[in-house]
Write a protein that holds these residues in place. Structure first.
Motif, PDB file in Angstrom:
ATOM      1  N   ASP A 238     -18.531  39.999  27.518  1.00 57.02           N
ATOM      2  CA  ASP A 238     -19.503  41.083  27.395  1.00 57.02           C
ATOM      3  C   ASP A 238     -20.450  40.796  26.235  1.00 57.02           C
ATOM      4  OD1 ASP A 238     -20.170  44.091  28.076  1.00 57.02           O
ATOM      5  OD2 ASP A 238     -20.061  43.945  25.890  1.00 57.02           O
ATOM      6  N   PHE A 239     -21.742  40.879  26.487  1.00 54.06           N
ATOM      7  CA  PHE A 239     -22.725  40.548  25.455  1.00 54.06           C
ATOM      8  C   PHE A 239     -22.599  41.456  24.240  1.00 54.06           C
ATOM      9  CE2 PHE A 239     -26.841  41.713  23.569  1.00 54.06           C
ATOM     10  CZ  PHE A 239     -27.158  40.514  22.953  1.00 54.06           C
ATOM     11  N   LEU A 240     -22.509  42.773  24.475  1.00 50.99           N
ATOM     12  CA  LEU A 240     -22.490  43.712  23.356  1.00 50.99           C
ATOM     13  C   LEU A 240     -21.270  43.495  22.474  1.00 50.99           C
ATOM     14  CD1 LEU A 240     -23.904  46.069  21.983  1.00 50.99           C
ATOM     15  CD2 LEU A 240     -22.579  47.626  23.441  1.00 50.99           C
ATOM     16  N   ILE A 241     -20.107  43.300  23.079  1.00 45.25           N
ATOM     17  CA  ILE A 241     -18.892  43.050  22.306  1.00 45.25           C
ATOM     18  C   ILE A 241     -19.037  41.782  21.473  1.00 45.25           C
ATOM     19  CG2 ILE A 241     -16.453  42.386  22.501  1.00 45.25           C
ATOM     20  CD1 ILE A 241     -16.227  44.361  24.836  1.00 45.25           C
ATOM     21  N   ASN A 242     -19.533  40.735  22.090  1.00 45.19           N
ATOM     22  CA  ASN A 242     -19.721  39.471  21.369  1.00 45.19           C
ATOM     23  C   ASN A 242     -20.754  39.595  20.265  1.00 45.19           C
ATOM     24  OD1 ASN A 242     -18.338  36.813  22.653  1.00 45.19           O
ATOM     25  ND2 ASN A 242     -18.627  38.372  24.247  1.00 45.19           N
ATOM     26  N   LEU A 243     -21.778  40.416  20.495  1.00 48.13           N
ATOM     27  CA  LEU A 243     -22.797  40.623  19.470  1.00 48.13           C
ATOM     28  C   LEU A 243     -22.214  41.324  18.248  1.00 48.13           C
ATOM     29  CD1 LEU A 243     -25.792  40.540  18.596  1.00 48.13           C
ATOM     30  CD2 LEU A 243     -26.072  42.756  19.750  1.00 48.13           C
ATOM     31  N   ILE A 244     -21.388  42.348  18.489  1.00 51.36           N
ATOM     32  CA  ILE A 244     -20.774  43.095  17.380  1.00 51.36           C
ATOM     33  C   ILE A 244     -19.814  42.205  16.602  1.00 51.36           C
ATOM     34  CG2 ILE A 244     -19.239  45.012  16.829  1.00 51.36           C
ATOM     35  CD1 ILE A 244     -20.477  46.405  19.351  1.00 51.36           C
ATOM     36  N   VAL A 245     -18.979  41.462  17.320  1.00 47.76           N
ATOM     37  CA  VAL A 245     -18.032  40.559  16.652  1.00 47.76           C
ATOM     38  C   VAL A 245     -18.785  39.508  15.845  1.00 47.76           C
ATOM     39  CG1 VAL A 245     -16.266  38.796  17.056  1.00 47.76           C
ATOM     40  CG2 VAL A 245     -16.189  40.937  18.333  1.00 47.76           C
ATOM     41  N   PHE A 246     -19.869  38.997  16.399  1.00 46.79           N
ATOM     42  CA  PHE A 246     -20.689  38.008  15.696  1.00 46.79           C
ATOM     43  C   PHE A 246     -21.267  38.580  14.408  1.00 46.79           C
ATOM     44  CE2 PHE A 246     -24.919  36.131  14.968  1.00 46.79           C
ATOM     45  CZ  PHE A 246     -24.547  34.821  14.703  1.00 46.79           C
ATOM     46  N   ALA A 247     -21.787  39.820  14.490  1.00 49.22           N
ATOM     47  CA  ALA A 247     -22.357  40.457  13.298  1.00 49.22           C
ATOM     48  C   ALA A 247     -21.300  40.665  12.225  1.00 49.22           C
ATOM     49  CB  ALA A 247     -23.003  41.784  13.678  1.00 49.22           C
ATOM     50  N   LEU A 248     -20.075  40.997  12.632  1.00 53.92           N
ATOM     51  CA  LEU A 248     -18.982  41.139  11.666  1.00 53.92           C
ATOM     52  C   LEU A 248     -18.641  39.795  11.021  1.00 53.92           C
ATOM     53  CD1 LEU A 248     -16.673  43.582  13.662  1.00 53.92           C
ATOM     54  CD2 LEU A 248     -17.837  44.087  11.500  1.00 53.92           C
ATOM     55  N   ALA A 253     -18.680  36.308   6.261  1.00 54.96           N
ATOM     56  CA  ALA A 253     -19.089  35.031   5.664  1.00 54.96           C
ATOM     57  C   ALA A 253     -20.042  35.229   4.489  1.00 54.96           C
ATOM     58  CB  ALA A 253     -19.755  34.148   6.722  1.00 54.96           C
ATOM     59  N   GLY A 254     -20.347  36.497   4.171  1.00 55.06           N
ATOM     60  CA  GLY A 254     -21.254  36.781   3.068  1.00 55.06           C
ATOM     61  C   GLY A 254     -22.718  36.691   3.449  1.00 55.06           C
ATOM     62  N   LEU A 255     -23.007  36.665   4.761  1.00 54.00           N
ATOM     63  CA  LEU A 255     -24.383  36.603   5.242  1.00 54.00           C
ATOM     64  C   LEU A 255     -24.834  37.989   5.715  1.00 54.00           C
ATOM     65  CD1 LEU A 255     -24.165  33.295   7.314  1.00 54.00           C
ATOM     66  CD2 LEU A 255     -25.053  33.578   4.993  1.00 54.00           C
ATOM     67  N   SER A 256     -26.122  38.174   5.811  1.00 51.85           N
ATOM     68  CA  SER A 256     -26.669  39.459   6.234  1.00 51.85           C
ATOM     69  C   SER A 256     -26.642  39.588   7.752  1.00 51.85           C
ATOM     70  CB  SER A 256     -28.105  39.606   5.728  1.00 51.85           C
ATOM     71  OG  SER A 256     -28.706  40.772   6.265  1.00 51.85           O
ATOM     72  N   ASP A 257     -26.353  40.793   8.239  1.00 51.89           N
ATOM     73  CA  ASP A 257     -26.468  41.078   9.678  1.00 51.89           C
ATOM     74  C   ASP A 257     -27.802  41.750   9.972  1.00 51.89           C
ATOM     75  OD1 ASP A 257     -25.945  43.555   8.534  1.00 51.89           O
ATOM     76  OD2 ASP A 257     -24.957  44.301  10.341  1.00 51.89           O
ATOM     77  N   HIS A 258     -28.653  41.846   8.944  1.00 50.10           N
ATOM     78  CA  HIS A 258     -30.011  42.388   9.065  1.00 50.10           C
ATOM     79  C   HIS A 258     -30.023  43.813   9.617  1.00 50.10           C
ATOM     80  CE1 HIS A 258     -32.069  38.562   8.047  1.00 50.10           C
ATOM     81  NE2 HIS A 258     -30.954  38.038   8.549  1.00 50.10           N
ATOM     82  N   GLY A 259     -28.969  44.554   9.336  1.00 52.86           N
ATOM     83  CA  GLY A 259     -28.905  45.949   9.744  1.00 52.86           C
ATOM     84  C   GLY A 259     -28.435  46.179  11.163  1.00 52.86           C
ATOM     85  N   LEU A 260     -27.978  45.144  11.853  1.00 55.88           N
ATOM     86  CA  LEU A 260     -27.598  45.302  13.253  1.00 55.88           C
ATOM     87  C   LEU A 260     -26.409  46.245  13.432  1.00 55.88           C
ATOM     88  CD1 LEU A 260     -27.652  42.684  16.008  1.00 55.88           C
ATOM     89  CD2 LEU A 260     -25.609  44.060  15.761  1.00 55.88           C
ATOM     90  N   LEU A 261     -25.373  46.092  12.621  1.00 56.57           N
ATOM     91  CA  LEU A 261     -24.177  46.924  12.776  1.00 56.57           C
ATOM     92  C   LEU A 261     -24.487  48.396  12.525  1.00 56.57           C
ATOM     93  CD1 LEU A 261     -21.603  44.534  11.070  1.00 56.57           C
ATOM     94  CD2 LEU A 261     -21.639  45.209  13.483  1.00 56.57           C
ATOM     95  N   LEU A 262     -25.402  48.659  11.627  1.00 51.33           N
ATOM     96  CA  LEU A 262     -25.811  50.039  11.379  1.00 51.33           C
ATOM     97  C   LEU A 262     -26.507  50.621  12.601  1.00 51.33           C
ATOM     98  CD1 LEU A 262     -26.538  52.552   9.708  1.00 51.33           C
ATOM     99  CD2 LEU A 262     -28.471  51.248   8.766  1.00 51.33           C
ATOM    100  N   HIS A 263     -27.428  49.881  13.163  1.00 57.86           N
ATOM    101  CA  HIS A 263     -28.274  50.432  14.217  1.00 57.86           C
ATOM    102  C   HIS A 263     -27.644  50.365  15.601  1.00 57.86           C
ATOM    103  CE1 HIS A 263     -31.877  51.293  11.815  1.00 57.86           C
ATOM    104  NE2 HIS A 263     -31.429  50.318  11.054  1.00 57.86           N
ATOM    105  N   ILE A 264     -26.530  49.662  15.734  1.00 57.78           N
ATOM    106  CA  ILE A 264     -25.828  49.631  17.010  1.00 57.78           C
ATOM    107  C   ILE A 264     -24.748  50.704  17.085  1.00 57.78           C
ATOM    108  CG2 ILE A 264     -23.853  48.101  16.553  1.00 57.78           C
ATOM    109  CD1 ILE A 264     -26.309  47.641  19.452  1.00 57.78           C
ATOM    110  N   SER A 265     -24.422  51.327  15.945  1.00 59.26           N
ATOM    111  CA  SER A 265     -23.275  52.227  15.859  1.00 59.26           C
ATOM    112  C   SER A 265     -23.393  53.459  16.755  1.00 59.26           C
ATOM    113  CB  SER A 265     -23.043  52.666  14.405  1.00 59.26           C
ATOM    114  OG  SER A 265     -22.635  51.574  13.609  1.00 59.26           O
TER     115      SER A 265
END
Length: 392
Positions: A238-248, A253-265
């Motif tokens: 599933d794309f959405l599941i993989n996208l969320i796991v990727f953002a986590l 890793a100490g990198l930015s998710d550019h606000g994705l996890l906030l705006h997908i919630s």
């Protein structure tokens, strides 16, 4: 004759469980029951600890090496902290267990997360717990760091069962509120002192948004973020599941998710009026508890608990005595829905992300092309992301 396996006898472990806030019986099917969850947290953590030593080190951990302390008290956060702190330090048995422990596991849920952070802050500051010789792991499930879903403030259920403890949950949406400041200071302190903290959100939580559960505004190398997904909605492709796991993974890793996890919630919100799992099923999943011993013992620093065994470093991140970076996060009732496009563009244009996770970006591109969501909410998400398809 087969030799008996070695044991971890001689080492002492303390396991503490702290339940969240509970409304009246009508909605406890969603929130969970109050009296048994703290004990459940302790029991499941104990089982995961035993399994860890058996499977990873071929060692037996006897039950008499573990002291289980389920903490139970309902009320507002600071009221609970006062009652539970008194119980821990005024009870000779629990005080001795805390002070003599070789390692401490602390498992909590929902409102119990700020309660636990403030409790730990006080216990460490007052030298009841000494992190130099007592490694600690805090496992926080669906913690309410930035408050519940803002939309719940006007729901009939919340209004009908409104009480001081319920109203206080929404104060975490405002970083300038007294309880938010106390909680933020407590988290910054325990992270800097070396408490390894696991923040696990639930994908279909009816009460706590993912950004709140994973404490999106705070960054520190002692934080590990994860997500629980109910089995009936999970699909490995599933794309959405993989996208969320990727953002986590980016955050871990100490990198930015550019606000994705906030705006997908907001898209992930479960239905408060129907049984979908999420907020309470997260603590029924045994795999969630297994994160704690692996994170405490398999990442640097180990803590010197197993001097006769090699350290098994499963991550390159190093826990250091650095200050936590925390933004003053103001929860909004409605976020700009088109920010997702820019968040994705930021990720796919980030040189550091490309260098470290380039192969996973390619997989996301393929999964996006194959994604055919059926619900109106998810079709809207795909529509918002269509303008950046060329970049994917």
């Amino acid at each position: 004759m087969k030799a008996k396996p070695d044991t971890v006898a001689g080492k002492k472990f303390v396991i503490i469980g702290v339940h969240g806030w509970f409304p009246a019986k009508l909605v406890r099917s969603v929130m969970g029951e109050p009296t048994g969850t703290s004990a459940k947290f302790c029991e499941q953590t104990a089982k995961s600890l035993q399994q860890y030593f058996e499977q990873e080190h071929d060692l037996v951990l006897p039950m008499n090496c573990m002291t289980l302390i389920p903490l139970q008290w309902e009320g507002k956060v600071q009221e609970r902290v006062e009652k539970l702190y008194s119980f821990l330090v005024d009870n000779p048995a629990t005080l001795d267990a805390l002070q003599s422990a070789d390692a401490i596991f602390w498992t909590t849920h929902s409102q119990g997360t700020p309660v636990s952070a403030i409790l730990l802050h006080r216990l460490i500051q007052n030298k009841i717990i000494q992190l130099k010789k007592q490694p600690i792991c805090l496992l926080a499930m669906a913690g309410i760091a930035h408050g519940p879903f803002a939309s719940l403030k006007g729901s009939l259920i919340v209004k009908y069962f409104e009480a001081d403890a319920a109203r206080e949950l929404f104060e975490f949406m405002d970083p300038s509120s007294e309880i938010s400041e106390v909680f933020r200071q407590a988290m910054a302190y325990i992270l800097q002192q070396g408490v390894k903290t696991i923040l696990v959100g639930s994908m279909q939580d009816q009460v706590v948004p993912l950004y709140s559960a994973i404490m999106v505004a705070t960054e520190h190398p002692n934080i590990l973020r994860a997500i629980y997904i109910d089995g009936h909605v999970y699909s490995p492709d599933d794309f959405l599941i993989n996208l969320i796991v990727f953002a986590l993974r980016l955050r871990n890793a100490g990198l930015s998710d550019h606000g994705l996890l906030l705006h997908i919630s907001d898209v992930l919100a479960g239905n408060l009026y129907a049984w979908e799992g999420g907020h309470s099923t997260i603590y029924e999943e045994t795999s969630v508890y297994k994160l704690a011993p692996h994170y405490l013992f398999d990442t640097s620093p180990l803590g010197g608990l197993l001097p006769n065994h090699q350290e098994n470093h499963t991550t390159t991140r190093t826990s250091t005595m650095v200050e936590a970076k925390s933004e003053l996060f103001h929860t909004k009732v409605r976020l700009n829905p088109y920010y997702l496009t820019w968040a994705m563009r930021g990720i796919f244009d980030d040189v550091r992300v490309i260098q470290v996770f380039g192969d996973q970006l390619d997989r996301l591109r393929i999964l996006f092309d194959q994604w055919h969501p059926t619900s109106s909410k998810l079709r809207e998400i795909k529509f918002r992301l269509e303008p950046i398809k060329a970049r994917l």
